[in-house]
Scaffold this motif. Structure first.
Motif, short mmCIF file in Angstrom:
data_model
loop_
_atom_site.label_atom_id
_atom_site.label_comp_id
_atom_site.label_asym_id
_atom_site.label_seq_id
_atom_site.Cartn_x
_atom_site.Cartn_y
_atom_site.Cartn_z
N SER A 1 5.48 0.30 0.59
CA SER A 1 4.44 -1.06 -0.35
C SER A 1 3.66 -1.72 0.66
CB SER A 1 5.67 -2.18 -0.37
OG SER A 1 6.57 -2.94 0.90
N GLU A 2 3.72 -1.00 1.93
CA GLU A 2 2.57 -1.31 3.23
C GLU A 2 1.97 -1.05 3.75
OE1 GLU A 2 5.35 -1.94 6.62
OE2 GLU A 2 6.62 -3.32 5.98
N MET B 1 7.47 3.56 7.77
CA MET B 1 6.81 2.67 7.15
C MET B 1 7.04 2.73 6.03
SD MET B 1 2.67 1.57 7.27
CE MET B 1 2.55 1.22 8.88
N THR C 1 -2.04 -1.50 2.48
CA THR C 1 -2.86 -1.91 3.64
C THR C 1 -3.22 -1.45 5.29
OG1 THR C 1 -1.63 -4.22 2.41
CG2 THR C 1 -2.78 -4.59 4.62
N ALA C 2 -1.65 -1.05 5.72
CA ALA C 2 -1.97 -0.29 6.66
C ALA C 2 -3.13 0.55 7.02
CB ALA C 2 -0.86 0.22 7.11
#
Length: 340
Positions: A205-206, A202, A209-210
């Motif tokens: 930057s993600e 991943m 949130t994940a």
């Protein structure tokens, strides 16, 4: 015929003028330079302004280079991906559009030996890693960088990678079913799987949130990265797996560096060493401060006991078996590193 001759003369003069205007200003040695004989070295990296990497550049490298060259070299620092992401500015250093960068080992995709320093459970501790990087093995790896048009002038430390999690992990069994974010780099993915986790590649930057939405259970990175990205806000535990070591390297365009006179090269190398040494000092101090911070935030830090640590190290043996088959230099180089 006379008209033709005059036209030829006029054309030749025009070409000479255009050619002269297109040339860069040159110093006494005939080498290209910036305006008024001052060469600007732009340094790109992805770290925040208050990160030890950036602080060391500002407090050591920049002033030393500018002062010792009597202002003939000006250093400009572009932190936090201001000149693009790591792949962009690393390629920029290779092709000369950016003079310098602090990079990770991303160029291992072109020269695999560069990536050996990130192989799992290779270094015992920071002292061991530093000794190897600044020794014979480090010089051997530097040659791989040079093949790609960049000159490595200093090794810095990002840190040993630890796992942050939404639950305690105290044994190999606890990794079963654990959804772990890792970079989409083969050696990372294979290491995570070998440890027993369900690896989810991943983008960085993600991750927050994940984690927040429980798409993943945890991630792995050095302590400073964990704090800088705020992931501790949505995690409850840190497991000091120290499964991989992440160094960084100062890279300068090789043609640029080779074009400097010996005295200037020595100034740049001296400044790079001072900056790198200072960065190691700052980074190790900052890591301890981050640990204290995380504890105050309510996170539990788990240090694997001897049995768990031994099991973790043993779990990556299949990864090494594959690497030894893939690269004829791998087994000998790993042995050399582990014996130091």
């Amino acid at each position: 015929m006379k008209k033709m001759k005059w036209l030829a003369v006029i054309l030749a003069v025009m070409l000479a003028v255009v050619s002269g205007c297109g040339q860069k200003q040159t110093g006494n040695n005939g080498k290209s330079s910036d305006k008024d004989g001052v060469k600007t070295i732009k340094i790109a990296h992805y770290f925040a302004a208050d990160h030890p990497q950036n602080i060391a550049l500002k407090e050591k490298f920049k002033p030393m280079v500018e002062e010792k060259t009597n202002g003939k070299i000006k250093v400009e620092i572009y932190e936090a991906n201001k000149l693009g992401d790591e792949a962009s500015f690393t390629n920029g250093v290779r092709n000369g559009t950016i003079e310098m960068a602090i990079a990770g080992m991303g160029l291992q995709t072109a020269q695999p030996k560069i990536g050996v320093v990130e192989w799992p459970y290779l270094f015992k501790d920071y002292e061991h890693a530093r000794k190897v990087l600044n020794g014979e093995v480090g010089e051997e790896i530097k040659e791989e960088f040079r093949k790609l048009g960049v000159e490595p002038i200093g090794w810095t430390v990002n840190g040993f990678r630890v796992v942050s999690a939404n639950r305690p992990i105290k044994s190999m069994d606890d990794f079963k079913g654990f959804r772990l974010r890792m970079p989409n780099v083969p050696i990372f993915v294979e290491t995570g799987k070998a440890m027993g986790a369900n690896v989810t590649p991943m983008a960085l930057s993600e991750v927050f949130t994940a984690l927040e939405q429980k798409v993943i259970d945890g991630q792995e990175n050095p302590y400073l990265t964990l704090k800088a990205n705020g992931w501790y806000e949505v995690q409850s535990h840190v497991i000091e797996t120290n499964h991989m070591f992440s160094p960084n390297v100062y890279l300068i365009n090789k043609k640029l560096f080779d074009g400097f006179d010996k005295e200037t090269q020595e100034i740049i190398l001296e400044a790079a060493k001072a900056s790198a040494d200072y960065q190691w000092e700052l980074a190790l101090k900052a890591e301890n401060e981050v640990k204290d911070f995380l504890k105050k935030e309510g996170l539990e830090i788990i240090v694997p006991d001897r049995e768990f640590r031994s099991q973790l190290e043993k779990s990556v043996e299949p990864v090494y078996e594959k690497l030894y088959k893939q690269y004829d230099w791998a087994e000998e180089l790993v042995k050399k590193i582990r014996e130091q």
